[in-house]
Write a protein that holds these residues in place. Structure first.
Motif, PDB file in Angstrom:
ATOM      1  N   GLN A   2       0.860  -1.189   0.000  1.00 47.13           N
ATOM      2  CA  GLN A   2       0.000   0.000   0.000  1.00 47.13           C
ATOM      3  C   GLN A   2       0.892   1.233   0.000  1.00 47.13           C
ATOM      4  O   GLN A   2       1.704   1.408   0.900  1.00 47.13           O
ATOM      5  CB  GLN A   2      -0.906   0.006   1.235  1.00 47.13           C
ATOM      6  N   GLY A   3       0.769   2.066  -0.996  1.00 48.51           N
ATOM      7  CA  GLY A   3       1.584   3.279  -1.078  1.00 48.51           C
ATOM      8  C   GLY A   3       2.774   3.091  -2.001  1.00 48.51           C
ATOM      9  O   GLY A   3       2.906   2.093  -2.691  1.00 48.51           O
ATOM     10  N   SER A   4       3.651   4.073  -1.984  1.00 46.53           N
ATOM     11  CA  SER A   4       4.820   4.064  -2.862  1.00 46.53           C
ATOM     12  C   SER A   4       5.893   3.118  -2.334  1.00 46.53           C
ATOM     13  O   SER A   4       6.219   3.119  -1.154  1.00 46.53           O
ATOM     14  CB  SER A   4       5.390   5.481  -2.974  1.00 46.53           C
ATOM     15  N   LEU A   5       6.464   2.337  -3.223  1.00 48.00           N
ATOM     16  CA  LEU A   5       7.576   1.447  -2.888  1.00 48.00           C
ATOM     17  C   LEU A   5       8.927   2.129  -3.087  1.00 48.00           C
ATOM     18  O   LEU A   5       9.939   1.626  -2.621  1.00 48.00           O
ATOM     19  CB  LEU A   5       7.546   0.225  -3.807  1.00 48.00           C
ATOM     20  N   LEU A   6       8.937   3.237  -3.795  1.00 44.54           N
ATOM     21  CA  LEU A   6      10.189   3.838  -4.226  1.00 44.54           C
ATOM     22  C   LEU A   6      11.157   4.083  -3.075  1.00 44.54           C
ATOM     23  O   LEU A   6      12.281   3.581  -3.082  1.00 44.54           O
ATOM     24  CB  LEU A   6       9.929   5.149  -4.977  1.00 44.54           C
ATOM     25  N   TRP A   7      10.759   4.843  -2.059  1.00 47.19           N
ATOM     26  CA  TRP A   7      11.693   5.219  -0.996  1.00 47.19           C
ATOM     27  C   TRP A   7      12.090   4.062  -0.103  1.00 47.19           C
ATOM     28  O   TRP A   7      13.282   3.906   0.209  1.00 47.19           O
ATOM     29  CB  TRP A   7      11.156   6.416  -0.217  1.00 47.19           C
ATOM     30  N   PRO A   8      11.155   3.207   0.327  1.00 48.23           N
ATOM     31  CA  PRO A   8      11.610   2.056   1.135  1.00 48.23           C
ATOM     32  C   PRO A   8      12.550   1.133   0.343  1.00 48.23           C
ATOM     33  O   PRO A   8      13.571   0.691   0.870  1.00 48.23           O
ATOM     34  CB  PRO A   8      10.326   1.321   1.510  1.00 48.23           C
ATOM     35  N   ALA A   9      12.206   0.863  -0.914  1.00 49.97           N
ATOM     36  CA  ALA A   9      13.047  -0.024  -1.726  1.00 49.97           C
ATOM     37  C   ALA A   9      14.417   0.606  -1.964  1.00 49.97           C
ATOM     38  O   ALA A   9      15.444  -0.080  -1.901  1.00 49.97           O
ATOM     39  CB  ALA A   9      12.357  -0.339  -3.052  1.00 49.97           C
ATOM     40  N   LEU A  10      14.446   1.900  -2.233  1.00 47.58           N
ATOM     41  CA  LEU A  10      15.712   2.583  -2.489  1.00 47.58           C
ATOM     42  C   LEU A  10      16.593   2.604  -1.241  1.00 47.58           C
ATOM     43  O   LEU A  10      17.796   2.317  -1.308  1.00 47.58           O
ATOM     44  CB  LEU A  10      15.455   4.010  -2.983  1.00 47.58           C
ATOM     45  N   LEU A  11      16.006   2.899  -0.097  1.00 54.57           N
ATOM     46  CA  LEU A  11      16.770   2.937   1.149  1.00 54.57           C
ATOM     47  C   LEU A  11      17.375   1.567   1.476  1.00 54.57           C
ATOM     48  O   LEU A  11      18.577   1.453   1.767  1.00 54.57           O
ATOM     49  CB  LEU A  11      15.879   3.406   2.306  1.00 54.57           C
TER      50      LEU A  11
END
Length: 148
Positions: A91-100
């Motif tokens: 749920q929501g954007s994966l971009l920042w968690p995946a990038l971190l």
């Protein structure tokens, strides 16, 4: 084309120190899954409805594994399917968690190579970026007595 044992022999030359091996056994699958998350985050653009870049990129990657070993292909297809299912359910954007997580896991791997005293294999051949996940999976298969 190199066989799977030749790939693993070359990859293993810079993955002998127990700390480096332990880091890689955690970080490599994590990076693979984060890569799916990052690709999932890209705008679909010209892709047909229902497709995303993670699924599209998985096709040649899985074809590479199929050329090397059917058993490793099955395991990597399962990991890929789990990763894609997770992305779909997120749920929501994966971009920042995946990038971190992606960046942190790469840092961990470079620390492992510093401890090992050898450069990462992919600096010599980018295909080692795909061999790493298969190497980790083959290690699991060996522990479970599954031939690859």
């Amino acid at each position: 084309m190199k066989g799977i044992e030749e790939w693993f022999e070359e990859y293993g030359q810079s993955h002998r120190h127990p700390v480096n091996v332990a880091i890689h056994k955690l970080a490599v699958p994590g990076i693979y899954l984060c890569s799916l998350g990052l690709l999932w985050s890209l705008p679909a653009g010209p892709l047909p409805a229902g497709l995303n870049w993670a699924a599209v990129a998985a096709i040649p990657v899985l074809a590479f594994y199929l050329q090397l070993s059917f058993a490793l292909f099955v395991g990597m297809a399962g990991l890929t399917a789990l990763g894609l299912a997770f992305c779909h359910q997120w749920q929501g954007s994966l971009l920042w968690p995946a990038l971190l997580i992606f960046v942190l896991l790469w840092i961990a791997q470079f620390v492992g190579h510093r401890i090992e005293g050898k450069r990462p294999s992919f600096l010599a051949d980018l295909q080692f970026l795909l061999i790493g996940p298969a190497w980790v999976l083959a290690s699991l298969y060996r522990r479970l007595g599954i031939p690859y």
